[in-house]
Motif scaffolding. Structure first.
Motif, mmCIF file in Angstrom:
data_model
loop_
_atom_site.group_PDB
_atom_site.id
_atom_site.type_symbol
_atom_site.label_atom_id
_atom_site.label_comp_id
_atom_site.label_asym_id
_atom_site.label_seq_id
_atom_site.Cartn_x
_atom_site.Cartn_y
_atom_site.Cartn_z
ATOM 1 N N ARG A 128 0.868 -1.170 0.000
ATOM 2 C CA ARG A 128 0.000 0.000 0.000
ATOM 3 C C ARG A 128 0.907 1.223 0.000
ATOM 4 N NH1 ARG A 128 -2.968 2.633 4.720
ATOM 5 N NH2 ARG A 128 -2.042 4.379 3.552
ATOM 6 N N PRO A 129 0.463 2.321 -0.591
ATOM 7 C CA PRO A 129 1.269 3.539 -0.490
ATOM 8 C C PRO A 129 1.310 4.040 0.944
ATOM 9 C CG PRO A 129 -0.863 4.014 -1.469
ATOM 10 C CD PRO A 129 -0.769 2.518 -1.348
ATOM 11 N N VAL A 130 2.308 4.830 1.253
ATOM 12 C CA VAL A 130 2.345 5.433 2.592
ATOM 13 C C VAL A 130 1.085 6.256 2.808
ATOM 14 C CG1 VAL A 130 3.627 6.978 4.122
ATOM 15 C CG2 VAL A 130 4.863 5.458 2.559
ATOM 16 N N ARG A 131 0.663 6.971 1.773
ATOM 17 C CA ARG A 131 -0.589 7.726 1.812
ATOM 18 C C ARG A 131 -1.348 7.475 0.507
ATOM 19 N NH1 ARG A 131 0.875 8.061 6.239
ATOM 20 N NH2 ARG A 131 1.400 9.896 7.509
ATOM 21 N N PHE A 132 -2.543 6.896 0.605
ATOM 22 C CA PHE A 132 -3.407 6.838 -0.578
ATOM 23 C C PHE A 132 -3.840 8.248 -0.967
ATOM 24 C CE2 PHE A 132 -4.135 2.537 1.114
ATOM 25 C CZ PHE A 132 -4.150 1.764 -0.029
ATOM 26 N N HIS A 133 -4.184 9.040 0.071
ATOM 27 C CA HIS A 133 -4.654 10.415 -0.116
ATOM 28 C C HIS A 133 -3.893 11.287 0.880
ATOM 29 C CE1 HIS A 133 -8.028 9.129 -2.675
ATOM 30 N NE2 HIS A 133 -8.148 8.120 -1.836
ATOM 31 N N SER A 134 -2.881 11.988 0.395
ATOM 32 C CA SER A 134 -1.980 12.700 1.302
ATOM 33 C C SER A 134 -2.632 13.907 1.960
ATOM 34 C CB SER A 134 -0.712 13.130 0.554
ATOM 35 O OG SER A 134 -1.023 13.821 -0.634
ATOM 36 N N GLU A 135 -3.697 14.459 1.379
ATOM 37 C CA GLU A 135 -4.318 15.658 1.930
ATOM 38 C C GLU A 135 -5.594 15.367 2.707
ATOM 39 O OE1 GLU A 135 -2.706 18.465 1.730
ATOM 40 O OE2 GLU A 135 -1.145 17.514 0.508
ATOM 41 N N ASP A 136 -5.994 14.102 2.822
ATOM 42 C CA ASP A 136 -7.277 13.776 3.444
ATOM 43 C C ASP A 136 -7.135 12.504 4.274
ATOM 44 O OD1 ASP A 136 -9.906 13.082 4.079
ATOM 45 O OD2 ASP A 136 -10.710 13.898 2.212
ATOM 46 N N PRO A 137 -6.853 12.614 5.583
ATOM 47 C CA PRO A 137 -6.656 11.421 6.425
ATOM 48 C C PRO A 137 -7.866 10.494 6.452
ATOM 49 C CG PRO A 137 -5.890 13.398 7.556
ATOM 50 C CD PRO A 137 -6.606 13.867 6.323
ATOM 51 N N THR A 138 -9.068 11.052 6.375
ATOM 52 C CA THR A 138 -10.263 10.211 6.407
ATOM 53 C C THR A 138 -10.349 9.332 5.168
ATOM 54 O OG1 THR A 138 -11.462 11.864 7.719
ATOM 55 C CG2 THR A 138 -12.786 10.224 6.542
ATOM 56 N N ARG A 139 -10.139 9.933 3.994
ATOM 57 C CA ARG A 139 -10.159 9.161 2.755
ATOM 58 C C ARG A 139 -8.995 8.176 2.710
ATOM 59 N NH1 ARG A 139 -10.314 12.884 -2.309
ATOM 60 N NH2 ARG A 139 -10.592 10.881 -3.375
ATOM 61 N N ASP A 140 -7.853 8.574 3.280
ATOM 62 C CA ASP A 140 -6.692 7.688 3.304
ATOM 63 C C ASP A 140 -7.011 6.425 4.106
ATOM 64 O OD1 ASP A 140 -3.770 7.180 2.878
ATOM 65 O OD2 ASP A 140 -3.784 7.242 5.062
ATOM 66 N N ALA A 141 -7.619 6.593 5.276
ATOM 67 C CA ALA A 141 -7.984 5.447 6.096
ATOM 68 C C ALA A 141 -9.039 4.592 5.403
ATOM 69 C CB ALA A 141 -8.497 5.917 7.457
ATOM 70 N N SER A 209 9.181 6.869 6.906
ATOM 71 C CA SER A 209 8.517 6.772 5.604
ATOM 72 C C SER A 209 7.565 7.945 5.440
ATOM 73 C CB SER A 209 7.735 5.455 5.476
ATOM 74 O OG SER A 209 8.607 4.340 5.466
ATOM 75 N N HIS A 210 7.395 8.354 4.198
ATOM 76 C CA HIS A 210 6.545 9.501 3.887
ATOM 77 C C HIS A 210 6.002 9.300 2.476
ATOM 78 C CE1 HIS A 210 5.013 13.565 3.911
ATOM 79 N NE2 HIS A 210 5.749 13.918 2.873
ATOM 80 N N GLY A 211 4.850 9.882 2.178
ATOM 81 C CA GLY A 211 4.288 9.721 0.845
ATOM 82 C C GLY A 211 3.386 10.867 0.457
ATOM 83 N N ILE A 212 3.272 11.081 -0.837
ATOM 84 C CA ILE A 212 2.370 12.106 -1.381
ATOM 85 C C ILE A 212 1.601 11.508 -2.547
ATOM 86 C CG2 ILE A 212 3.746 14.093 -0.664
ATOM 87 C CD1 ILE A 212 4.917 14.238 -3.471
ATOM 88 N N ARG A 213 0.433 12.076 -2.818
ATOM 89 C CA ARG A 213 -0.390 11.596 -3.931
ATOM 90 C C ARG A 213 0.057 12.287 -5.214
ATOM 91 N NH1 ARG A 213 -5.321 8.813 -4.491
ATOM 92 N NH2 ARG A 213 -6.580 9.450 -6.299
ATOM 93 N N LEU A 214 1.074 11.736 -5.803
ATOM 94 C CA LEU A 214 1.643 12.266 -7.040
ATOM 95 C C LEU A 214 2.344 11.122 -7.746
ATOM 96 C CD1 LEU A 214 2.501 14.698 -8.868
ATOM 97 C CD2 LEU A 214 4.557 14.859 -7.447
ATOM 98 N N GLY A 215 2.023 10.914 -9.027
ATOM 99 C CA GLY A 215 2.653 9.810 -9.737
ATOM 100 C C GLY A 215 2.556 9.966 -11.238
ATOM 101 N N GLY A 216 2.813 8.874 -11.925
ATOM 102 C CA GLY A 216 2.883 8.906 -13.376
ATOM 103 C C GLY A 216 1.601 9.344 -14.049
ATOM 104 N N THR A 217 0.442 8.983 -13.473
ATOM 105 C CA THR A 217 -0.808 9.425 -14.082
ATOM 106 C C THR A 217 -0.956 10.940 -13.980
ATOM 107 O OG1 THR A 217 -2.004 8.956 -12.013
ATOM 108 C CG2 THR A 217 -1.992 7.230 -13.700
#
Length: 417
Positions: A128-141, A209-217
């Protein structure tokens, strides 16, 4: 393959763009061929309009490219945690949710793994990514809750998660010296993840570990908006029905058309009506006619593939690289160069730099203390990524892992812990 004695654990890297499987046998790590002899398959599905069952991976992409009538979907992972994930829609002749689609995908890869190995997998170690949604903890969970539920629905009784860059650290720590401090930079299709680790005596210590919602797409989306969408009318003007004042062309439709996960939801009567209205009022109707062609004939994913191909060519500094859109209109193409691509991606280098510094701060490690920086994930092959890493950790030796399988390798290795 020397099989595990009992209770085997299937390692699954369910990625935004690609999926890979592995298992740890008595004689070590084994990647499981998941599509013919391939170690990975595209995380993509296709539902034929006339029925016949869901197709996945390269078979799904081939159905799209060959013009078979149906619904193609990619980047499903990016919808985890979103209410859209549980909304019912007509797919393959019946109403189902994206949660149903992901579950069916996992059912299929589980079955393929069991056929290939002769094992029954009741447990899964998933990345799993460190953060699925880096700006929204509720959506990330919620995203992990959603994915866990899909694994259970697919027949797995035990489900464990490990952050993808931490898994990669287990697979890649031997790229450095026997005792060293390393930084994993995992740039995937939908997220960018970072792990600082210390390797000593054959053991791996995860320091931060740290993560942001940013990638190839996201890279593809920016390139599409800057290089392609103008050919379909983006940035143009509309005439009022009454009066001489001109209005700007709305952005939302072009944004969705350039976003992998949103393309399937554009093929509606409502979108067709919107495009017809834009065409009736466009100052440059020829461009909007191309947009109508894309929507009417459901060519959005072909456009996205063309952008992706153009990005890869420009990144390789291929002479006369271009984004070929001849399937929309004869001879239509958008030129792309390393310079124009980097201009489109302006700001992403800053985001990656800040994320790396944030990871180093969490680990209480200075940039100069990083001995090895290891690039993981398909989008790490972008040159601007290695440029960012080199500028941020100038004394580190930059290594490239096996971009598409480092995470699943590490998941299998970590499953023995």
């Amino acid at each position: 393959m020397s099989l595990p004695d009992c209770d085997p654990i299937l390692a699954v890297d369910f990625g935004t763009s690609n999926t890979a499987l592995a298992v740890l046998g008595a004689d070590g790590l084994h990647r499981i061929p998941v599509e013919d002899t391939h170690d990975t398959l595209p995380t993509a599905v296709f539902f034929p309009t006339e029925g016949g069952g869901m197709q996945i991976g390269r078979q799904a992409s081939a159905a799209l490219i060959e013009g078979e009538d149906g619904r193609y979907m990619r980047a499903l992972k990016s919808i985890l945690g979103d209410p859209l994930f549980h909304e019912s829609r007509l797919l393959g002749g019946r109403r189902q949710t994206l949660a149903d689609v992901v579950t069916a995908f996992l059912v299929e890869i589980k079955a393929r793994a069991e056929v290939a190995t002769g094992l029954r997998f009741a447990r899964v170690q998933s990345g799993r990514p460190v953060r699925f949604h880096s700006e929204d903890p509720t959506r990330d969970a919620q995203a992990e809750v959603d994915l866990r539920a899909c694994y259970h629905a697919a027949g797995f009784e035990g489900v464990d998660f490990l952050c993808e860059p931490e898994a990669a650290a287990h697979a890649c720590h031997q790229l450095g010296r026997d005792s060293h401090t390393g930084l994993i930079i995992d740039i995937g299709g939908g997220t960018s993840d970072f792990t600082v680790f210390r390797s000593q005596g054959g053991a791996v210590e995860i320091m931060a570990s740290h993560g942001i919602r940013l990638g190839g797409t996201d890279f593809d989306q920016k390139i599409s908006m800057s290089h392609v969408m103008g050919l379909f009318g983006h940035g143009g003007q509309l005439r009022r029905t009454f009066g001489d004042e001109l209005l700007p062309m709305p952005n939302a439709l072009f944004h969705d058309l350039s976003t992998w996960a949103k393309i399937p939801f554009l093929y509606t009567r409502e979108t067709e009506r919107k495009v017809a209205d834009l065409l009736a009022h466009a100052v440059e109707p020829a461009k909007v006619s191309r947009l109508k062609e894309v929507i009417t004939n459901r060519l959005g994913h072909e456009v996205a593939f063309a952008v992706e191909d153009g990005k890869i060519a420009a990144n390789a500094a291929t002479p006369h690289a271009g984004i070929d859109l001849g399937f929309v209109a004869r001879g239509l193409a958008a030129p792309i160069t390393p310079g124009s691509m980097n201009a489109a991606l302006t700001g992403f280098d800053t985001a990656l730099t800040q994320a790396i510094y944030a990871t180093l701060m969490q680990a209480q490690v200075a940039p100069g203390q990083i001995d090895t920086a290891i690039l993981v994930g398909g989008s790490s092959l972008m040159r601007f990524v290695s440029d960012v890493v080199g500028a941020t950790c100038p004394t580190a030796k930059i290594e490239r892992s096996e971009a598409f399988t480092a995470v699943v390798d590490g998941l299998a290795i970590a499953s023995a812990a």
